[in-house]
Motif scaffolding. Sequence first.
Motif, short mmCIF file in Angstrom:
data_model
loop_
_atom_site.label_atom_id
_atom_site.label_comp_id
_atom_site.label_asym_id
_atom_site.label_seq_id
_atom_site.Cartn_x
_atom_site.Cartn_y
_atom_site.Cartn_z
N CYS A 185 0.84 -1.21 0.00
CA CYS A 185 0.00 0.00 0.00
C CYS A 185 0.86 1.25 0.00
N PHE A 186 1.88 1.25 0.84
CA PHE A 186 2.73 2.43 0.97
C PHE A 186 3.52 2.67 -0.31
N VAL A 187 4.12 1.62 -0.86
CA VAL A 187 4.95 1.76 -2.06
C VAL A 187 4.10 2.22 -3.25
N LYS A 188 2.91 1.64 -3.39
CA LYS A 188 2.04 2.03 -4.51
C LYS A 188 1.71 3.51 -4.45
N THR A 189 1.35 3.97 -3.26
CA THR A 189 0.98 5.38 -3.11
C THR A 189 2.19 6.28 -3.29
N GLU A 190 3.31 5.89 -2.69
CA GLU A 190 4.53 6.69 -2.80
C GLU A 190 4.97 6.81 -4.26
N PHE A 191 4.89 5.70 -4.98
CA PHE A 191 5.31 5.69 -6.38
C PHE A 191 4.45 6.65 -7.21
N ALA A 192 3.12 6.60 -6.99
CA ALA A 192 2.21 7.45 -7.75
C ALA A 192 2.38 8.92 -7.41
N LEU A 193 2.71 9.22 -6.13
CA LEU A 193 2.85 10.60 -5.70
C LEU A 193 4.22 11.19 -6.06
N ASN A 194 5.12 10.34 -6.51
CA ASN A 194 6.44 10.83 -6.90
C ASN A 194 6.30 11.88 -8.00
N ASN A 195 7.05 12.95 -7.87
CA ASN A 195 6.95 14.05 -8.83
C ASN A 195 7.27 13.65 -10.26
N ASN A 196 7.96 12.52 -10.41
CA ASN A 196 8.31 12.07 -11.75
C ASN A 196 7.24 11.19 -12.37
N ALA A 197 6.14 10.96 -11.63
CA ALA A 197 5.11 10.04 -12.11
C ALA A 197 4.27 10.63 -13.24
#
Length: 520
Positions: free
Chosen positions: A259-271
């Motif tokens: 859950c954390f990684v999925k959200t963190e990945f999507a919120l990354n400014n490079n996404a």
Amino acid sequence: MGKIIKKIRIINFKRFKELELPFNDIFNVFVGDNESGKSTILTAINLVLSASLNKIDTLGLDSLLNIEAVKEFMTTDKKVENLPVMCIELYLNDQDNIDLNGKNNLDKIECDGLKLVCEPRSDLGAEINEVLRQDNPVFPYEYYAIRFRTFADMPLNNYKKYLSHMLIDNSSVSGEYAMREYTKDIFKNNTVNIERSGYQNKYRLYKNAFTNNVLSKVNGRLNKYSFRLKHNSKYNLETDITICEEDINIEDKGKGKQCFVKTEFALNNNANLDIILIEEPENHLSHINMKKLVSLIANTGDRQLFVTTHSNMISSRLDLRNLVLMNSNGNLPTKLKDLDENTAKFFMKAPDNKILEFILSSKIILVEGDAEYILMESFFKHVTQNSLEESNVHVIAVGGIRFKRYLDLAKKLQIKTAVITDNDKKYQENCVDNYNDYSQDGLIKVFSDSDNERYTFEVCIYKDNTSICEMIFGPRRKVLSVQEYMLKNKAESAFNLLSENSEGFIIPNYIKEAIEWINE
């Protein structure tokens, strides 16, 4: 400001027969009971932005078209022209794109936007009539067509997207399909079409090379049969690719970490995302990871976020003024954007505030501390002969200095609220004058003993039940009197009184009055 959705209009989609809801530019946090429509809003946005018929087929039109609209039609004369139409419209800010701008919307105003329309096929009127003339006909879902259009009436498809978005559904994190769809979406949002086509081609070449160079030895022994790597719509680069953190596959991590990684990945400014939709980000997270995630979401930048949650922490830390309260009883959503700024900031910092329990209740008893909270259920049962749950009444211990923060919410949301408080030897000043601004409309009422000598809950309990208190606490007293002991050990004393369940126990009159009033 980047690309955002200004509002949504819905006709006959899932639980909503009709809905018009404006959005905040950054945070939109949806809270409410089960079946209140939180997920429906995110699903509606996701379907329009995806412009994918496959997603509609996967969900099933019979689960999307409003059931009340279907029932109403089936109880009428069943004319084809009266069949319900489903529509979802997303009104956008100015995108500076003529393909988006037009009046092809329910408001009939010129603006940028996208829409999904589901309606009976006009060329199949005769066939639909035949179905509806049958004995005990069923609703003709099979004769409906789905159209994705812009407000300029231009076609919309998943190859040409005007806004990039991502749905993170942590409620189904363990599903293989959900994880595969998430990874596919992340991959698509970080690449362009021509780039992906090149990757797909190279991946097929690598598979062919593996077959020709590695499997050739075993295939040479098989006569007319041979082994080959699969390659079709179910087995290609987008289905085989996965996300790793420090070389560990995300699917091999625990659910909370996923859950954390999925959200963190999507919120990354490079996404490279304009819109992020997050279902229940709190799922499977420890308290410390929840705090990290809230901080991550709060610092998302200028992208627009839509979040559903049952978490007090997420609701309050993302600012109550961003909340959208969804009601399972069919009432329109309520927004708290006009809430006092200091009250909103208070709940962003206040610990264990039980804010969702408060704002989603219809009747509330606010008490000062643990002692009152421990005994209140027993008191309520004694006075009304019903439980708190049966009477739909919630009790929250908030501490006297925080009463007004909760009453600000009660006043705005029209929640019937009884405040049970100590007079602290100044009844008129503390319990009457102090709450004049909240007692005008009859939905908020403050209850306290008017005798300044009975200045706190424990003193009132002792004075009304002296013999019982002396019997329970007296034998163990060496230095402190029973009343002094009760004042110094409030929660423990309340627990002991509850455990003894003494007959003849007298509930202080002001508490009895509060219970009777809230139960009216």
